[in-house]
Design an enzyme around this catalytic site. Structure first.
Site, PDB file in Angstrom:
ATOM      1  CB  SER A 187      -1.019  -0.004   1.139  1.00  0.00           C
ATOM      2  OG  SER A 187      -0.358   0.056   2.353  1.00  0.00           O
ATOM      3  CB  ALA A 219       0.585  -1.222  11.895  1.00  0.00           C
ATOM      4  N   PRO A 220       1.560  -1.920   8.788  1.00  0.00           N
ATOM      5  CG  PRO A 220       2.531  -3.400   7.265  1.00  0.00           C
ATOM      6  CD  PRO A 220       1.224  -2.764   7.628  1.00  0.00           C
ATOM      7  N   GLY A 221       3.408   0.018   7.974  1.00  0.00           N
ATOM      8  CA  GLY A 221       4.252   1.183   7.728  1.00  0.00           C
ATOM      9  C   GLY A 221       4.510   1.572   6.277  1.00  0.00           C
ATOM     10  N   GLY A 222       3.695   1.062   5.358  1.00  0.00           N
ATOM     11  CA  GLY A 222       3.890   1.398   3.936  1.00  0.00           C
ATOM     12  C   GLY A 222       3.796   2.903   3.662  1.00  0.00           C
ATOM     13  CG  ASP A 238      -1.963   0.652  13.513  1.00  0.00           C
ATOM     14  OD1 ASP A 238      -2.395  -0.259  14.230  1.00  0.00           O
ATOM     15  OD2 ASP A 238      -2.271   0.791  12.312  1.00  0.00           O
ATOM     16  CG  ASP A 258      -9.092   5.407  19.143  1.00  0.00           C
ATOM     17  OD1 ASP A 258      -8.968   5.608  17.915  1.00  0.00           O
ATOM     18  OD2 ASP A 258     -10.194   5.194  19.696  1.00  0.00           O
ATOM     19  CG  ASP A 274      -4.545   2.997   4.535  1.00  0.00           C
ATOM     20  OD1 ASP A 274      -5.651   3.009   3.977  1.00  0.00           O
ATOM     21  OD2 ASP A 274      -3.669   2.142   4.293  1.00  0.00           O
ATOM     22  CE  LYS A 303      -9.122   1.905   4.040  1.00  0.00           C
ATOM     23  NZ  LYS A 303      -7.939   1.651   3.240  1.00  0.00           N
TER      24      LYS A 303
END
Ligand SMILES: C[S@@+](CC[C@H](N)C(=O)[O-])C[C@H]1O[C@@H](n2cnc3c(N)ncnc32)[C@H](O)[C@@H]1O
Length: 356
Positions: A187, A219-222, A238, A258, A274, A303
């Site tokens: 991503s 996470a994971p950090g893209g 995250d 949060d 995201d 989304k």
């Protein structure tokens, strides 16, 4: 009969058509299309293609598009070039500026894979023939209109001429980006495409004097990786784990909180988000962050639910448009269903209230 050829993600033809119909009707223009589900294109038949064409770059679900002026059917498979060159010669008489490029295009849907192979091979002989006939500049010129040919199969082609101002950053809106070695998730390409689309190809230079960012749902950090790659210090919010190599850069502060509650102590240059959450909730959060000056600009994903995707977006857009009109009339607010987006769209928001 004129038309506009529109490209979209396969499966989003209905949204693409409904959005263009809506935008066109506001300009007093009308049209229709026979949709081919999962094809990745919409042929929008309209007598007012000229009026509707400049609206395309603002549409969310159209990745790229151009006005159709010629349609050739049942091409002789032994000699496709002769009728195509003749059609382009007719177009040239109406277009004195000349043509700076030519592309042979196809739909992205699975059914069109063999056409894509044909079109990719056909473009070279076509380019050479056009140059021989003096119908194409010797060198590619991005500042001139380009010839666009769309093959629905190897015997049927529609032809049009685009305008540099309305052209997408990538032909057919297909962003071919190389996955960067070391990035923790695919991503990452989504954020890179977003920066290029919304800020332009010199986005890295534009970010050169930006030093801090927040990534909500990191996470994971893209996405964080893209920012760190520009030497930006990132608060990555995250509860999930962050990529260890990314943490080793010492440019990431992993905040296990949060994302709907946490705020930075000082205003940051960028907010990216995201988080998988209700799109209206995310959009409101983004607006509040910028309005309350926690960040200068934001890029975020919304989304969209499987059903009523366009309707959901239009409701969110209306809510933010109203807030912006009242409080930040010079704001930049743009959205796009990017090539790397799936069931989501990407939004760029900059309220331009840095000074007060
Ligand atoms: C699609 S993933 C993000 C992928 C990330 N952009 C990347 O490029 O690697 C969504 C993330 O949002 C996080 N998330 C969801 N709700 C959250 C919340 N309320 N606060 C913080 N993170 C949240 C999830 O833990 C998940 O890691």
């Amino acid at each position: 009969m004129t038309a506009l050829l529109l490209y979209c993600r396969p499966g989003f033809e209905k949204e693409c058509l409904a959005e263009v119909v809506d935008a066109a009707s506001h300009k007093g223009a009308f049209g229709w299309a026979n949709l081919q589900p999962n094809s990745g294109f919409v042929l929008f038949e309209t007598e007012q293609a000229e009026q509707v064409y400049p609206l395309l770059p603002k549409l969310v679900f159209t990745r790229d598009g151009w006005p159709v002026t010629e349609r050739l059917t049942e091409l002789d498979t032994q000699d496709r070039l002769t009728p195509i060159i003749a059609a382009i010669a007719r177009l040239e008489k109406r277009n004195k500026a000349g043509f700076g490029n030519v592309s042979c295009e196809y739909a992205e849907g699975d059914e069109f894979h063999s056409t894509s192979r044909f079109a990719s091979k056909f473009v070279n002989p076509l380019r050479q023939a056009l140059r021989r006939e003096g119908l194409l500049t010797k060198k590619e010129r991005a500042d001139l209109p380009a010839l666009r040919l769309f093959f629905s199969d190897s015997s049927n082609v529609i032809i049009g001429v685009d305008s540099p101002n309305c052209r997408a950053s990538w032909p057919m809106g297909v962003a071919r980006l190389k996955f960067p070695a070391g990035a923790p998730s695919r991503s990452t390409l989504k954020l890179e495409e977003a920066f290029i689309h919304f800020l332009g190809s010199d986005w890295r230079e534009q970010l050169a004097d930006h030093h801090t960012a927040v990534d909500l749902g990191a996470a994971p950090g893209g996405w964080t990786w893209q920012l760190v790659n520009q030497k930006i210090y990132v608060h990555a919010v995250d509860n999930g784990s962050m990529d260890t190599q990314l943490m080793d850069t010492a440019l990431v502060d992993h905040v296990q909180e949060d994302g709907f509650i946490w705020k930075p102590k000082k205003r940051v240059d960028w907010l990216v988000c995201d988080m998988v959450e209700k799109p209206a909730k995310v959009a409101r959060l983004m607006y509040q962050w910028l309005h309350q000056q926690h960040a200068k600009a934001a890029i975020f994903n919304l989304k969209l639910p499987m059903k009523k995707r366009l309707h959901q977006w239009q409701e969110i857009k209306e809510e933010l448009d109203n807030l912006i009109a009242e409080q930040h009339p010079s704001a930049i607010f743009q959205a796009r269903h990017l090539y790397h987006d799936r069931e989501e769209i990407t939004v760029y928001l900059n309220l331009r209230n840095q000074n007060g």
